[in-house]
Design a protein around this motif. Sequence first.
Motif, PDB file in Angstrom:
ATOM      1  N   MET A   1       0.839  -1.272  -0.124  1.00 14.67           N
ATOM      2  CA  MET A   1       0.040  -0.085  -0.054  1.00 14.67           C
ATOM      3  C   MET A   1       0.975   1.324   0.171  1.00 14.67           C
ATOM      4  O   MET A   1       1.961   1.560   0.952  1.00 14.67           O
ATOM      5  CB  MET A   1      -0.759  -0.105   1.198  1.00 14.67           C
ATOM      6  N   THR A   2       0.654   2.282  -1.021  1.00 13.95           N
ATOM      7  CA  THR A   2       1.461   3.365  -1.040  1.00 13.95           C
ATOM      8  C   THR A   2       0.776   4.521  -0.121  1.00 13.95           C
ATOM      9  O   THR A   2      -0.370   4.789  -0.254  1.00 13.95           O
ATOM     10  CB  THR A   2       1.535   3.726  -2.555  1.00 13.95           C
ATOM     11  N   VAL A   3       1.475   5.007   0.739  1.00 11.75           N
ATOM     12  CA  VAL A   3       1.090   6.181   1.468  1.00 11.75           C
ATOM     13  C   VAL A   3       1.783   7.566   1.096  1.00 11.75           C
ATOM     14  O   VAL A   3       2.917   7.633   0.843  1.00 11.75           O
ATOM     15  CB  VAL A   3       1.392   5.982   2.895  1.00 11.75           C
ATOM     16  N   TYR A   4       0.838   8.406   0.919  1.00  7.68           N
ATOM     17  CA  TYR A   4       1.127   9.709   0.538  1.00  7.68           C
ATOM     18  C   TYR A   4       1.248  10.549   1.711  1.00  7.68           C
ATOM     19  O   TYR A   4       0.047  10.931   2.338  1.00  7.68           O
ATOM     20  CB  TYR A   4       0.169  10.265  -0.679  1.00  7.68           C
ATOM     21  N   ILE A   5       2.296  11.333   1.736  1.00  7.04           N
ATOM     22  CA  ILE A   5       2.269  12.241   3.180  1.00  7.04           C
ATOM     23  C   ILE A   5       1.177  13.358   3.274  1.00  7.04           C
ATOM     24  O   ILE A   5       0.539  13.385   4.340  1.00  7.04           O
ATOM     25  CB  ILE A   5       3.630  12.860   3.280  1.00  7.04           C
ATOM     26  N   GLU A   6       0.946  13.932   2.263  1.00  4.48           N
ATOM     27  CA  GLU A   6      -0.053  14.942   2.151  1.00  4.48           C
ATOM     28  C   GLU A   6      -1.488  14.397   2.600  1.00  4.48           C
ATOM     29  O   GLU A   6      -2.230  15.116   3.345  1.00  4.48           O
ATOM     30  CB  GLU A   6      -0.015  15.813   1.011  1.00  4.48           C
ATOM     31  N   ASP A   7      -1.848  13.361   1.890  1.00  2.00           N
ATOM     32  CA  ASP A   7      -2.806  12.434   2.154  1.00  2.00           C
ATOM     33  C   ASP A   7      -3.142  12.207   3.624  1.00  2.00           C
ATOM     34  O   ASP A   7      -4.047  12.475   4.534  1.00  2.00           O
ATOM     35  CB  ASP A   7      -3.298  11.582   1.187  1.00  2.00           C
ATOM     36  N   CYS A   8      -2.072  11.657   4.265  1.00  3.49           N
ATOM     37  CA  CYS A   8      -2.016  11.412   5.568  1.00  3.49           C
ATOM     38  C   CYS A   8      -2.153  12.410   6.521  1.00  3.49           C
ATOM     39  O   CYS A   8      -2.957  12.070   7.309  1.00  3.49           O
ATOM     40  CB  CYS A   8      -0.635  10.581   5.938  1.00  3.49           C
ATOM     41  N   LEU A   9      -1.586  13.363   6.276  1.00  4.24           N
ATOM     42  CA  LEU A   9      -1.674  14.733   7.052  1.00  4.24           C
ATOM     43  C   LEU A   9      -3.217  15.004   7.175  1.00  4.24           C
ATOM     44  O   LEU A   9      -3.581  15.458   8.299  1.00  4.24           O
ATOM     45  CB  LEU A   9      -0.584  15.853   6.565  1.00  4.24           C
ATOM     46  N   ILE A  10      -3.629  15.412   6.025  1.00  8.00           N
ATOM     47  CA  ILE A  10      -5.132  15.963   5.882  1.00  8.00           C
ATOM     48  C   ILE A  10      -6.016  14.836   6.486  1.00  8.00           C
ATOM     49  O   ILE A  10      -6.878  15.161   7.265  1.00  8.00           O
ATOM     50  CB  ILE A  10      -5.365  16.101   4.193  1.00  8.00           C
ATOM     51  N   GLU A  11      -5.900  13.529   6.290  1.00  8.35           N
ATOM     52  CA  GLU A  11      -6.913  12.735   6.655  1.00  8.35           C
ATOM     53  C   GLU A  11      -6.752  12.803   8.239  1.00  8.35           C
ATOM     54  O   GLU A  11      -7.674  12.490   8.993  1.00  8.35           O
ATOM     55  CB  GLU A  11      -6.505  11.095   6.230  1.00  8.35           C
ATOM     56  N   ASN A  12      -5.574  12.466   8.881  1.00  8.12           N
ATOM     57  CA  ASN A  12      -5.624  12.552  10.415  1.00  8.12           C
ATOM     58  C   ASN A  12      -5.698  13.808  10.964  1.00  8.12           C
ATOM     59  O   ASN A  12      -6.378  13.913  12.101  1.00  8.12           O
ATOM     60  CB  ASN A  12      -3.931  12.159  10.788  1.00  8.12           C
ATOM     61  N   PHE A  13      -5.395  14.683  10.261  1.00  3.82           N
ATOM     62  CA  PHE A  13      -5.873  16.101  11.120  1.00  3.82           C
ATOM     63  C   PHE A  13      -7.464  16.473  10.969  1.00  3.82           C
ATOM     64  O   PHE A  13      -7.919  16.621  11.921  1.00  3.82           O
ATOM     65  CB  PHE A  13      -5.465  17.372  10.028  1.00  3.82           C
ATOM     66  N   VAL A  14      -8.249  15.704   9.882  1.00  4.04           N
ATOM     67  CA  VAL A  14      -9.738  15.893   9.805  1.00  4.04           C
ATOM     68  C   VAL A  14     -10.138  14.887  10.853  1.00  4.04           C
ATOM     69  O   VAL A  14     -11.152  15.305  11.717  1.00  4.04           O
ATOM     70  CB  VAL A  14     -10.132  15.445   8.716  1.00  4.04           C
TER      71      VAL A  14
END
Length: 273
Positions: A1-14
């Motif tokens: 599974m590929t993890v994109y840092i910007e997606d991880c930041l946005i999702e966890n922030f929300v």
Amino acid sequence: MTVYIEDCLIENFVVTFLILKGVAAFLRLNIIKWRLIIACLLASILACLYPLFNLKGFLLIVFKCAVGYIIVSFAYSGKNIVAKYILFIFLTALYAGLNILVYYLVYGTVQIYDNFPTYVLIGLLLLIYYLTNSLIGLLKKNVVLAGFVYKVTLVTETKQVHTDAFLDSGNTLKDQDSTPILIINFNLFNKLYSDISFEDLLLKQYKNLIEPHYIKSGFANGSGKILVFTIKKATIIVNESIKEIKNAKLGLAYSKFNKNFNCDMLLNVNCFI
């Protein structure tokens, strides 16, 4: 599974933001905005960095629990941090569980190899937030209302009906002889007098009603003229004791107060004075 840092930041922030807001809504907490934002940023940054620590098993659990406690401690000031933390963990588990449930319904497996796209996940999180807050509001409302609900038995010449009644502080209605009037809806009236239809009432064919007459009303859930009549007695269970009202007066209201109070009857505050 590929993890994109910007997606991880946005999702966890929300998700952290929504969970912290949910805790505040449940406990009626005031949140300082800058503290909330920094707590969410901290959570999203640590969520991206912790895989680099190569923690596994028990150490990983301890790390995540510690991070959660730090986030809660920073987001909320004051006492009872442990209670806030426990609720935070509960809502976190709820969000994760519902996410897994939706993933299973879509892909038929709980093994998450590649989660939903960020925009889909955020929409799902907002939906879960809405449903969770609605549930919290409903639970809080039921807890508040439960303290004002009493078991009541209405006795006529031919029937005995048990029901739940809500103590309405707005119902101070009295009959012409200063007797307090207990408000009932048509559903409860029909249980007491199944032989009297709605059409009979419109035609003022009261059949076996005792002392039927109309008075002007102004209680909290309705206004206008209501039909008042007398029954043999009404008994109210108050703190494991029984309060009996002989020749009780009932007023028939057509407002749908049962939707607000989940009861077919409104008690009169003058019955308790």
